[in-house]
Design an enzyme around this catalytic site. Structure first.
Site, PDB file in Angstrom:
ATOM      1  CB  THR A 164      -2.428  -7.198   5.507  1.00  0.00           C
ATOM      2  OG1 THR A 164      -2.844  -5.853   5.648  1.00  0.00           O
ATOM      3  CG2 THR A 164      -1.579  -7.291   4.273  1.00  0.00           C
ATOM      4  NE  ARG A 192      -5.296   3.571   6.045  1.00  0.00           N
ATOM      5  CZ  ARG A 192      -4.746   2.371   6.152  1.00  0.00           C
ATOM      6  NH1 ARG A 192      -5.141   1.391   5.359  1.00  0.00           N
ATOM      7  NH2 ARG A 192      -3.800   2.143   7.026  1.00  0.00           N
ATOM      8  CB  VAL A 193      -3.872   4.482   0.000  1.00  0.00           C
ATOM      9  CG1 VAL A 193      -2.811   3.500  -0.451  1.00  0.00           C
ATOM     10  CG2 VAL A 193      -4.944   4.642  -1.076  1.00  0.00           C
ATOM     11  CG  ASP A 195       1.574  -0.949   5.225  1.00  0.00           C
ATOM     12  OD1 ASP A 195       0.331  -0.997   5.391  1.00  0.00           O
ATOM     13  OD2 ASP A 195       2.329  -1.883   5.525  1.00  0.00           O
ATOM     14  CB  THR A 214       0.570  -7.551   8.289  1.00  0.00           C
ATOM     15  OG1 THR A 214      -0.678  -7.330   8.967  1.00  0.00           O
ATOM     16  CG2 THR A 214       1.402  -8.554   9.079  1.00  0.00           C
ATOM     17  N   GLY A 215       0.286  -4.577   9.621  1.00  0.00           N
ATOM     18  CA  GLY A 215       0.188  -3.781  10.844  1.00  0.00           C
ATOM     19  C   GLY A 215      -0.428  -2.456  10.489  1.00  0.00           C
ATOM     20  N   GLY A 217      -0.796   0.588   8.902  1.00  0.00           N
ATOM     21  CA  GLY A 217      -0.002   0.997   7.749  1.00  0.00           C
ATOM     22  C   GLY A 217       0.631   2.360   7.883  1.00  0.00           C
TER      23      GLY A 217
HETATM   24  N1  ASP Z   1      -1.224  -2.671   6.727  1.00  0.00           N
HETATM   25  C1  ASP Z   1      -2.640  -2.692   6.504  1.00  0.00           C
HETATM   26  C2  ASP Z   1      -3.113  -1.296   6.260  1.00  0.00           C
HETATM   27  O1  ASP Z   1      -2.728  -0.400   6.982  1.00  0.00           O
HETATM   28  C3  ASP Z   1      -3.427  -3.319   7.618  1.00  0.00           C
HETATM   29  C4  ASP Z   1      -2.829  -4.559   8.250  1.00  0.00           C
HETATM   30  O2  ASP Z   1      -1.829  -5.084   7.806  1.00  0.00           O
HETATM   31  O3  ASP Z   1      -3.403  -5.034   9.232  1.00  0.00           O
HETATM   32  O4  ASP Z   1      -3.913  -1.090   5.380  1.00  0.00           O
END
Ligand code: ASP
Length: 297
Positions: A164, A192-193, A195, A214-215, A217
């Site tokens: 992200t 798929r959506v 966070d 970020t991570g 979601g």
């Molecule tokens: N948060 C993002 C998602 O789940 C992915 C990411 O931040 O690495 O779409």
């Protein structure tokens, strides 16, 4: 009592970097971009314009899992999510599962500025962005590219490559804003959506704090992570650093990992993560810029 800096800015390029891979191109890019953002804030640009511009640059670089570097879903095409929030005006906009937009963050900005809505998704969002004349990808096969650090499309669900980009800023008037944009996870289901576009989960700004996460979601949504930090600060008077680590601990308890960038109304910047690393950069008036991928910023 510390005095508030004139401005503060932080950027992230995702919490998915993998140890052992070469991120020097990312470090160079973040280092140039944070200088450009600092110049904008110094020149008097608003926090919301600055975070939108920062995220546009991160999106078109193709170096991160957002915009040009977005992940293909299991059906073989790219869908992106993005959100922006102006904490001074308490206004937000987001788009979700949008196809072939060069700058998804500007789609989110248009929802915030030009509609009475906060979130528009799917085909309705595609149509809205087209009506607004936002630039679309004409030749997807030649536009999208694998971001730095992703060597092949990884499809095992427990190891999905993800990433992200995001920016948070405090401008000279003390206004806070946050923006986040993602290409999500490689191999995610169509539709798929995560966070990122959920106001309060991946993105939040009010008069006290601006947050971009970020991570994975799904875990950030369970924790309502970005607003969880704001709520601890607002109702429990918790300082930003402690609030951010409480939220990341909750995410870890649910089984997730990742990181975030945040700035409070005093210009305090934090960039914690509990993943292997997080591509990030930050700067505030009177201090040199910092860039890091694997060490705390
Ligand atoms: N948060 C993002 C998602 O789940 C992915 C990411 O931040 O690495 O779409």
């Amino acid at each position: 009592m510390t005095t508030r800096p004139d401005y503060a800015l932080a950027l992230h390029g995702g919490a998915g970097p993998k140890p052992g891979r070469d991120y020097s191109e990312v470090e160079r890019h973040l280092s140039d971009l944070i200088c450009e953002g600092e110049a904008m804030l110094k020149a008097g640009h608003s926090a919301v314009d600055t975070v939108e511009h920062m995220v546009r640059e991160l999106e078109v670089s193709g170096l991160y899992v957002a915009g040009r570097g977005s992940a293909q879903n299991a059906a073989g095409f790219v869908e992106t999510d993005a959100a922006i929030m102006d904490g001074a005006a308490m206004k937000a906009g987001s788009i979700a599962a949008v196809r072939n937009l060069v700058n998804p963050i500007s789609g989110a900005r248009a929802v915030m500025d030009k509609t009475p809505h906060i979130m528009i998704a799917g085909e309705g969002a595609d149509r809205f962005c087209a009506e607004r004349g936002l630039e679309t990808v004409k030749d997807p096969a030649n536009w999208y590219r694998l971001p730095v650090g992703v060597e092949e499309v990884e499809t095992k669900t427990d190891e999905l490559a993800h990433g992200t980009v995001g920016a948070v800023a405090m401008d000279k008037s003390g206004r806070l804003a946050a923006a986040t944009s993602t290409g999500g996870l490689f191999g995610k289901r169509a539709g798929r959506v995560g966070d990122t576009p959920i106001i309060g989960a991946g993105t939040w700004a009010d008069s006290g704090v601006a947050v971009s996460c970020t991570g994975l979601g799904e875990y950030f949504m369970l924790a309502n992570a970005a607003y969880d930090i704001a709520a601890q600060m607002k109702y429990a008077k918790c300082p930003l650093g402690a609030a951010a680590s409480n939220t990341l601990n909750a995410i870890a308890q649910y089984g997730g990992d990742g990181g975030l960038i945040a700035i409070d109304a005093e210009g305090t910047i934090v960039a914690p993560y509990n993943s292997h690393g997080m591509k990030c950069a930050s700067v505030k008036a009177g201090e040199p810029a910092k860039v890091s991928v694997f060490s705390p910023n």
